[in-house]
Design an enzyme around this catalytic site. Sequence first.
Site, PDB file in Angstrom:
ATOM      1  N   THR A  68     -13.705  -1.680   0.177  1.00 39.22           N
ATOM      2  CA  THR A  68     -15.159  -1.482   0.111  1.00 39.22           C
ATOM      3  C   THR A  68     -15.586  -0.719  -1.135  1.00 39.22           C
ATOM      4  O   THR A  68     -16.779  -0.526  -1.358  1.00 39.22           O
ATOM      5  CB  THR A  68     -15.655  -0.711   1.339  1.00 39.22           C
ATOM      6  N   ALA A  69     -14.627  -0.269  -1.937  1.00 36.34           N
ATOM      7  CA  ALA A  69     -14.864   0.477  -3.186  1.00 36.34           C
ATOM      8  C   ALA A  69     -15.399   1.884  -2.937  1.00 36.34           C
ATOM      9  O   ALA A  69     -15.897   2.523  -3.866  1.00 36.34           O
ATOM     10  CB  ALA A  69     -15.797  -0.293  -4.127  1.00 36.34           C
ATOM     11  N   GLY A  70     -15.299   2.387  -1.696  1.00 31.21           N
ATOM     12  CA  GLY A  70     -15.736   3.740  -1.418  1.00 31.21           C
ATOM     13  C   GLY A  70     -14.942   4.787  -2.184  1.00 31.21           C
ATOM     14  O   GLY A  70     -15.491   5.748  -2.724  1.00 31.21           O
ATOM     15  N   THR A  71     -13.627   4.608  -2.250  1.00 32.12           N
ATOM     16  CA  THR A  71     -12.767   5.537  -2.988  1.00 32.12           C
ATOM     17  C   THR A  71     -13.085   5.508  -4.477  1.00 32.12           C
ATOM     18  O   THR A  71     -13.179   6.558  -5.130  1.00 32.12           O
ATOM     19  CB  THR A  71     -11.290   5.184  -2.758  1.00 32.12           C
ATOM     20  N   HIS A  75       0.823  -1.216   0.000  1.00 33.72           N
ATOM     21  CA  HIS A  75       0.000   0.000   0.000  1.00 33.72           C
ATOM     22  C   HIS A  75       0.856   1.265   0.000  1.00 33.72           C
ATOM     23  O   HIS A  75       0.464   2.282  -0.576  1.00 33.72           O
ATOM     24  CB  HIS A  75      -0.921  -0.008   1.211  1.00 33.72           C
ATOM     25  N   ARG A  91     -11.794  11.437   3.223  1.00 33.08           N
ATOM     26  CA  ARG A  91     -12.379  10.249   3.842  1.00 33.08           C
ATOM     27  C   ARG A  91     -13.159  10.649   5.088  1.00 33.08           C
ATOM     28  O   ARG A  91     -12.612  11.250   6.013  1.00 33.08           O
ATOM     29  CB  ARG A  91     -11.287   9.235   4.202  1.00 33.08           C
ATOM     30  N   LYS A 135      -9.660  13.472  -2.683  1.00 34.72           N
ATOM     31  CA  LYS A 135     -10.741  12.905  -1.878  1.00 34.72           C
ATOM     32  C   LYS A 135     -10.610  13.317  -0.421  1.00 34.72           C
ATOM     33  O   LYS A 135      -9.542  13.734   0.042  1.00 34.72           O
ATOM     34  CB  LYS A 135     -10.738  11.375  -1.982  1.00 34.72           C
TER      35      LYS A 135
END
Length: 307
Positions: free
Chosen positions: A222-225, A129, A193, A191
């Site tokens: 979770t595919a939020g980004t 990451h 968060r 973005k």
Amino acid sequence: MRVVLMSGSSHPALGAAVAKVLNLELGRCTVDRFPDGEHHVEVAEEVRGCDVYLLQTLGPPVDSHLMELLLMVDACRRRGAARVTAVVPYLAYARHDRRETGREPLGARLVADMIRAAGVDRLVAVDLHSPAVEGCFNIPVEHLSALPLLADHLQRTATPGSVVVSPDLGAVKRAERFAAPLKLPVAVVHKYRTSGSQVQARNITGDVKGCTPILVDDMISTAGTIEAAVNALIEAGCEPGVTVVATHALLVGPALDRLHRLPLRRLLTTDSVPLPVRPPFQVEVVSIAPLLARSIELLRLGSQQGG
């Protein structure tokens, strides 16, 4: 020195694929549970004096797979393995590489210490990451990248009207490396968060109007980004038919529903973690088995030359 490759229970299909590339038989190892939930690991393979490679990706359930890896390492050490290399395509807790508020643990360092304490001599990982995670380890880390494999796969269908998009500031360098061989421009979504699974997009840097977006990230949880980035791109005038590229497709929680609602052309990913279910959209999977096998072969040759 004899090479032994063993696979944990987190991704046996990938272990078998790597063994096939290396023309090896997987070492014998059984993993089951006691009635109270404790792992019971038994290494039946003869590993005394051997160069052992343990393949265990740390996808969900993360803590269970991590504990299983630690027990496999300890079992190999106690059976007299000369060297143990942990091949961990997806390394969990890699997002915990810093303490933003000063009230959190440094999870990446803690996991690194546990892996070293168990007896691992070297770690092989794919698309961590953050590069900072390497600094958490006091053992050598072979940090591989699947981006060239994914870019090569996309080369056949990428059009001049496409734009490679980083879904946040943390993935900019990754997007730039991905865009270079495709000769495509790069845009960045900024973005914010709001929680572990909720993300809001603020603005976009770069010209995206009328372009077909290719979003590039290291992982999809979770595919939020991804959801926030795609919605922002569509509002900015991007063409529908989004391609999402990610090395690690964890797809947990609301990820499948979120991606299904988006104007998604396809998800391009690797087999670093097994897909949880058959997704309701097009998925193209590029195997990293040859990449892992090549790394193991080079490490094996290096150990022989080093005596």
